[in-house]
Design a protein around this motif. Structure first.
Motif, PDB file in Angstrom:
ATOM      1  N   LEU A 591       1.107  -0.863  -0.163  1.00 28.82           N
ATOM      2  CA  LEU A 591       0.041  -0.108  -0.131  1.00 28.82           C
ATOM      3  C   LEU A 591       1.215   1.635   0.026  1.00 28.82           C
ATOM      4  O   LEU A 591       1.976   1.283   0.778  1.00 28.82           O
ATOM      5  CB  LEU A 591      -0.465   0.093   1.708  1.00 28.82           C
ATOM      6  CG  LEU A 591      -2.038  -0.802   0.964  1.00 28.82           C
ATOM      7  CD1 LEU A 591      -2.918  -0.497   2.822  1.00 28.82           C
ATOM      8  CD2 LEU A 591      -2.925  -0.884   0.296  1.00 28.82           C
ATOM      9  N   GLU A 592       0.061   1.954  -0.399  1.00 29.07           N
ATOM     10  CA  GLU A 592       1.075   3.588  -0.474  1.00 29.07           C
ATOM     11  C   GLU A 592       0.886   4.220   0.387  1.00 29.07           C
ATOM     12  O   GLU A 592       0.142   4.204   1.089  1.00 29.07           O
ATOM     13  CB  GLU A 592       0.316   5.034  -1.651  1.00 29.07           C
ATOM     14  CG  GLU A 592       1.013   3.674  -3.281  1.00 29.07           C
ATOM     15  CD  GLU A 592       2.193   4.085  -3.311  1.00 29.07           C
ATOM     16  OE1 GLU A 592       3.048   5.139  -3.155  1.00 29.07           O
ATOM     17  OE2 GLU A 592       2.784   3.494  -4.794  1.00 29.07           O
ATOM     18  N   PRO A 593       2.294   4.827   0.952  1.00 31.59           N
ATOM     19  CA  PRO A 593       2.282   5.095   2.108  1.00 31.59           C
ATOM     20  C   PRO A 593       1.244   6.346   2.369  1.00 31.59           C
ATOM     21  O   PRO A 593       0.583   7.648   1.297  1.00 31.59           O
ATOM     22  CB  PRO A 593       3.184   5.876   2.569  1.00 31.59           C
ATOM     23  CG  PRO A 593       3.773   5.996   1.531  1.00 31.59           C
ATOM     24  CD  PRO A 593       3.617   5.299   0.795  1.00 31.59           C
ATOM     25  N   THR A 594       0.199   6.329   3.442  1.00 30.23           N
ATOM     26  CA  THR A 594      -0.824   7.664   3.539  1.00 30.23           C
ATOM     27  C   THR A 594       0.192   8.890   3.880  1.00 30.23           C
ATOM     28  O   THR A 594       1.093   9.148   4.616  1.00 30.23           O
ATOM     29  CB  THR A 594      -2.017   7.467   4.497  1.00 30.23           C
ATOM     30  OG1 THR A 594      -1.406   7.265   5.937  1.00 30.23           O
ATOM     31  CG2 THR A 594      -3.079   6.379   4.419  1.00 30.23           C
ATOM     32  N   PRO A 595      -0.252   9.871   3.814  1.00 29.69           N
ATOM     33  CA  PRO A 595       0.126  11.154   3.193  1.00 29.69           C
ATOM     34  C   PRO A 595       0.503  11.818   5.252  1.00 29.69           C
ATOM     35  O   PRO A 595      -0.615  11.721   5.693  1.00 29.69           O
ATOM     36  CB  PRO A 595      -0.878  12.520   3.144  1.00 29.69           C
ATOM     37  CG  PRO A 595      -1.443  11.925   2.031  1.00 29.69           C
ATOM     38  CD  PRO A 595      -1.375  10.221   2.299  1.00 29.69           C
ATOM     39  N   ALA A 637      -7.712   1.581   2.723  1.00 29.35           N
ATOM     40  CA  ALA A 637      -7.207   1.149   2.247  1.00 29.35           C
ATOM     41  C   ALA A 637      -7.646  -0.469   2.343  1.00 29.35           C
ATOM     42  O   ALA A 637      -6.414  -1.301   2.129  1.00 29.35           O
ATOM     43  CB  ALA A 637      -6.068   2.100   2.579  1.00 29.35           C
ATOM     44  N   GLY A 638      -8.118  -0.279   3.769  1.00 33.41           N
ATOM     45  CA  GLY A 638      -7.961  -1.816   4.128  1.00 33.41           C
ATOM     46  C   GLY A 638      -8.675  -2.638   3.593  1.00 33.41           C
ATOM     47  O   GLY A 638      -8.793  -3.873   3.702  1.00 33.41           O
ATOM     48  N   LEU A 639     -10.179  -1.914   3.252  1.00 33.58           N
ATOM     49  CA  LEU A 639     -10.671  -2.812   2.723  1.00 33.58           C
ATOM     50  C   LEU A 639     -11.031  -3.080   1.697  1.00 33.58           C
ATOM     51  O   LEU A 639     -11.373  -4.321   1.051  1.00 33.58           O
ATOM     52  CB  LEU A 639     -12.499  -1.607   2.707  1.00 33.58           C
ATOM     53  CG  LEU A 639     -13.252  -1.556   4.118  1.00 33.58           C
ATOM     54  CD1 LEU A 639     -13.938  -0.499   3.991  1.00 33.58           C
ATOM     55  CD2 LEU A 639     -13.616  -2.362   4.761  1.00 33.58           C
ATOM     56  N   ARG A 640     -10.102  -1.919   0.869  1.00 34.55           N
ATOM     57  CA  ARG A 640      -9.665  -2.363  -1.082  1.00 34.55           C
ATOM     58  C   ARG A 640      -8.815  -3.275  -0.767  1.00 34.55           C
ATOM     59  O   ARG A 640      -9.070  -4.457  -2.164  1.00 34.55           O
ATOM     60  CB  ARG A 640      -8.943  -1.631  -1.037  1.00 34.55           C
ATOM     61  CG  ARG A 640      -9.957  -0.017  -1.596  1.00 34.55           C
ATOM     62  CD  ARG A 640     -10.023  -0.184  -3.101  1.00 34.55           C
ATOM     63  NE  ARG A 640     -10.147  -0.390  -4.083  1.00 34.55           N
ATOM     64  CZ  ARG A 640      -9.170  -0.171  -4.768  1.00 34.55           C
ATOM     65  NH1 ARG A 640      -9.289   1.833  -4.007  1.00 34.55           N
ATOM     66  NH2 ARG A 640      -8.154   0.251  -5.673  1.00 34.55           N
ATOM     67  N   THR A 644      -9.042  -7.156  -2.730  1.00 37.36           N
ATOM     68  CA  THR A 644      -9.083  -7.642  -3.873  1.00 37.36           C
ATOM     69  C   THR A 644      -8.284  -9.319  -3.109  1.00 37.36           C
ATOM     70  O   THR A 644      -8.168 -10.247  -4.345  1.00 37.36           O
ATOM     71  CB  THR A 644      -7.391  -6.726  -3.647  1.00 37.36           C
ATOM     72  OG1 THR A 644      -7.799  -5.325  -4.227  1.00 37.36           O
ATOM     73  CG2 THR A 644      -6.453  -7.236  -4.221  1.00 37.36           C
ATOM     74  N   ARG A 645      -8.050  -9.235  -2.078  1.00 41.27           N
ATOM     75  CA  ARG A 645      -8.355 -10.382  -1.372  1.00 41.27           C
ATOM     76  C   ARG A 645      -8.800 -11.604  -1.418  1.00 41.27           C
ATOM     77  O   ARG A 645      -8.743 -12.259  -1.716  1.00 41.27           O
ATOM     78  CB  ARG A 645      -7.143 -10.857  -0.195  1.00 41.27           C
ATOM     79  CG  ARG A 645      -5.818  -9.900   0.168  1.00 41.27           C
ATOM     80  CD  ARG A 645      -5.655 -10.123   1.757  1.00 41.27           C
ATOM     81  NE  ARG A 645      -4.459  -9.639   1.790  1.00 41.27           N
ATOM     82  CZ  ARG A 645      -3.173 -10.141   1.802  1.00 41.27           C
ATOM     83  NH1 ARG A 645      -3.491 -11.537   1.741  1.00 41.27           N
ATOM     84  NH2 ARG A 645      -2.022 -10.104   2.108  1.00 41.27           N
TER      85      ARG A 645
END
Length: 791
Positions: A591-595, A637-640, A644-645
């Motif tokens: 995952l891309e780091p959140t700002p 991000a966790g739900l996405r 995907t999984r």
């Protein structure tokens, strides 16, 4: 001592209105026999709901009237004479009924032979006959005899014993038996049941002769006190009877009401339909034997009406729909049928013509009965029929000299609809789409190649037909067999070793299997294609494949080689590529780091007009807001990631491949290039490849025109576009091919293919995200769209 006696009525006193006489007793005797006849006839009405025509109902009405009237006429004779007289009358009526039924069904043979056959097989044939049942001797014998015996028993109990209510038992049992035999094969018998109950009630209103004196009053002639007591007891008994009836109605009404919507039990399921032997279950294996004896005369055909097809009139022997990887089978459920077979609506736009043929059996053996598709009437032979495949059998087997006439309705589909016709899918056609496990990889690759090069269903079928016709030879001495190994040897075996040649058995079976691997519903038909009227010889035996199209129906194809054409080597048009190497381990996309939220101001720094607590309050509120936003983004991000999984790791291989495809289409939508529902998988794959190329060009600062279609197609063919994006050549096309396999051949995907699809989808999504501007990459993994888009 004087004894007083009550006065007796004068001998010449006129009878009162209830005294009755011979005429009154005769009038009272009419309603009960009439009620019995009507109740038994109503059983015939109910049972006639599953028969073709009114003949059975009329025969049962005659049996009801005859049996009751014989008992009425013989009511003054000794009781021991009634049964022999009634049985004699029953014999005469049964013989007449069998003669009428045999004439109606146009059955050959003497009446004695027909009657003996009906007596042996009446019950099983009645319960295995096709709905509507043809009134034939074996299907009318049991109902007619049962109706007569019910009338005899009921009339004797009512007329001799005076027990009207007890006499209703045989008609009630007969009526219940008729309702049970009909089962769910006809509509509810509401009107006959209401009339049945009304007639029974009307018959009960007539006083019984056993309890009625000559005056018609059951208490006439009794002393007043005794008369009052008797009437009180009768009233109490009537009240008790009514109470019992009401109580039973109250108890049974909920149970009966709960059964109203239930489907009745069909007794036909307890009787096994006619069965066939292995040669009739798979006549495809007889092709090679007939090819070695081409001059053997099997049939003699005379076509009386109808024009022949181009290349000869096709006479169908059997339709084979089931394939288990070893053998093709008919898989039919045969039902005894009458002279008239059930009709089906022709396909939309198809033209029909009637073909009538007289066929005489010569050396053809077995039980399968040849006929032009689709038979509608058969005379001269008793047949059993499978409506699903249109296959006919003669349960007694074929014999030399058997002559029968078949009237068929031949359909000619509209050729203009074929080019754009689709193929059906779903449970209704799963039987003719099923590809058993164990299909050789070369067969799958050949089917995939032919399907990829031809998108429309008819184009796929025509490509398979042309491939087989252009690359293989017909030889009469080819060994029989159509299992997977036999088909693989036929298609890919060396020519100098016996491969790439066969009979119509291998051509038809190979077409059907390749068609199913390419997503086409197929079946194999075995029959004869005589060129002219007259003898049909073993050389005319032929097998051909058929494909089912929507709004068109089953369409035959001819994959046999054309005369005087030299087949091309298979290697010229099909070079099987080596198996794909196992996919390398791809690290899970991170995952891309959140700002990172901006640091809060130093505590000692103040500003503005507020007091010393205002900056602290404002800073705390801003920090809380940033923290809340960060938590929301992390949750998204966790739900996405969980979505995907779930798509790539859960479910069977087919569901995982579909989930990988959904990941690709969601990525296209996230990039601003959503795909329409009307696009095929290959078209979506092309759009995905172009979208990735354009995104990479835009990221590099190239805002020039998009690559033309021909250049893009060249990149897709060579795989250069995918490799430039860090993907293996043809990755999205391969993923589209896996999706087509799942859609057109359910249950054939393997776990390795599902892993491969997940890896391809993950690489494509990562590549497309990496080609986006930086700020769009940051938002990619937290956009809630895929969570709410339709799955």
């Amino acid at each position: 001592m004087v004894t007083l006696t009550p006065p007796r009525p004068a001998a010449d006193a006129p009878p009162g209105p209830t005294t009755g006489g011979p005429t009154g007793r005769a009038l009272r005797a009419v309603p009960v026999p009439l009620a019995l006849i009507t109740m038994i006839a109503l059983a015939g009405v109910v049972l006639g709901g599953v028969y073709a025509g009114p003949l059975l109902t009329r025969l049962m009405m005659g049996a009801a009237a005859g049996s009751v009237l014989v008992s009425v006429a013989a009511r003054r004779l000794p009781s021991w004479l009634v049964a022999p007289l009634s049985v004699a009358a029953l014999t005469g009526w049964t013989v007449l009924s069998l003669r009428l039924a045999a004439s109606h069904a146009a059955l050959p043979g003497s009446l004695g032979d027909v009657a003996a056959d009906a007596a042996r097989n009446a019950i099983p044939r009645l319960l295995t006959a096709m709905i509507p049942i043809e009134p034939a001797p074996d299907t009318v014998l049991v109902p007619v005899v049962a109706a007569w015996l019910a009338g005899l028993a009921a009339a004797e109990v009512a007329l001799r014993a005076g027990r009207v209510l007890l006499s209703y038992l045989p008609p009630v049992l007969l009526y219940a038996g008729a309702v049970y035999v009909v089962g769910p094969n006809a509509g509810p018998a509401i009107a006959p049941t209401v009339v049945f109950a009304a007639v029974a009630a009307a018959g009960l209103t007539v006083p019984s002769r056993r309890n009625t004196p000559a005056t018609g009053d059951p208490v006439a002639g009794l002393a007043p006190a005794v008369r009052a007591a008797v009437r009180l007891r009768l009233l109490a008994a009537s009240a008790a009877g009514v109470a019992v009836v009401v109580a039973l109605a109250a108890l049974l009404a909920p149970v009966v009401a709960g059964q109203v919507d239930d489907r009745p039990v069909d007794p036909r399921r307890y009787v096994e339909p006619p069965q066939v032997e292995s040669l009739d279950e798979n006549p495809l294996i007889r092709i090679s034997g007939w090819a070695l004896n081409p001059d053997q005369k099997l049939l003699d055909v005379r076509t009386e009406t109808g024009a022949p097809e181009q290349g000869g009139t096709r006479i169908r022997l059997a339709v084979l729909s089931d394939y288990d990887g070893v053998t093709w089978r008919v898989g039919a459920t045969y039902r005894n049928a009458g002279r008239i077979l059930p009709a089906t609506e022709p396909a939309a736009g198809a033209t029909t013509e009637t073909v009538r043929q007289e066929i005489t059996v010569a050396d053809l053996t077995g039980r399968l009965l040849p006929a032009v598709p689709t038979p509608r009437e058969v005379t001269g032979a008793r047949v059993a029929y499978d409506p699903a495949t249109g296959t006919l059998i003669r349960p007694e087997g074929l014999a030399p000299g058997l002559r029968y006439t078949v009237t068929s309705v031949r359909e000619r589909p509209d050729a203009n609809l074929l080019a754009m016709a689709n193929v059906p899918a779903g449970d209704a056609v799963a039987r003719v789409l099923r590809v058993p496990d164990g299909a050789p990889e070369q067969l799958r690759k050949l089917a995939t190649q032919l399907a990829e090069e031809n998108g429309a269903p008819y184009a796929r079928a025509a490509a398979i037909e042309e491939f087989l016709a252009g690359h293989y030879r017909v030889t009469a001495d080819a060994p029989s067999g159509h299992a997977y190994p036999n088909l693989a040897f036929f298609l890919f075996g060396p020519r100098n070793g016996g491969g790439q040649r066969g009979t119509s058995e291998q051509f038809a079976a190979a077409f059907a299997v390749l068609g199913r691997l390419a997503g086409l519903p197929t079946r194999v038909v075995v029959g004869f294609v005589p060129r002219t009227d007259g003898p049909v010889r073993a050389a005319d035996a032929f097998a051909w494949p058929e494909v089912l199209f929507e709004r068109v129906g089953w369409v035959p194809f001819d994959p046999m080689p054309r005369p005087n054409e030299e087949p091309r080597p298979v290697e010229e048009d099909f070079r099987p590529t080596p198996d794909d190497p196992p996919p390398s381990e791809v690290p899970e996309p991170t995952l891309e780091p959140t700002p990172t939220p901006p640091a809060a101001a130093a505590p000692g720094r103040t500003g503005g007009r507020g007091g010393p607590g205002t900056p602290l309050l404002v800073g705390g509120g801003a920090g809380g807001l940033v923290l809340l936003v960060g938590l929301v983004l992390l949750a998204l991000a966790g739900l996405r990631r969980n979505l995907t999984r779930a798509r790539l790791e859960r479910g069977d291989p087919g569901q995982r491949i579909a989930g990988a495809w959904r990941e690709l289409t969601d990525a296209l939508r996230l990039s601003g290039r959503p795909v329409g529902d009307d696009l095929a998988a290959a078209e979506v794959a092309e759009q995905a490849r172009r979208t990735l190329a354009e995104a990479r060009a835009a990221l590099a600062g190239n805002s020039g025109p998009v690559v033309p279609n021909d250049a893009a197609d060249g990149d897709a063919a060579s795989g250069s576009g995918d490799e430039a994006a860090g993907l293996p050549g043809g990755a999205v096309e391969e993923l589209a091919g896996l999706l087509n396999q799942v859609a057109f051949a359910p249950g054939t995907a393997t776990p390795d293919q599902a892993d491969r699809a997940a890896a391809l989808a993950g690489r494509y999504v990562s590549a497309l995200r990496a080609a986006r501007p930086r700020w769009r990459r940051l938002l990619w993994t937290v956009r809630p769209g895929p969570l709410r888009w339709r799955r």
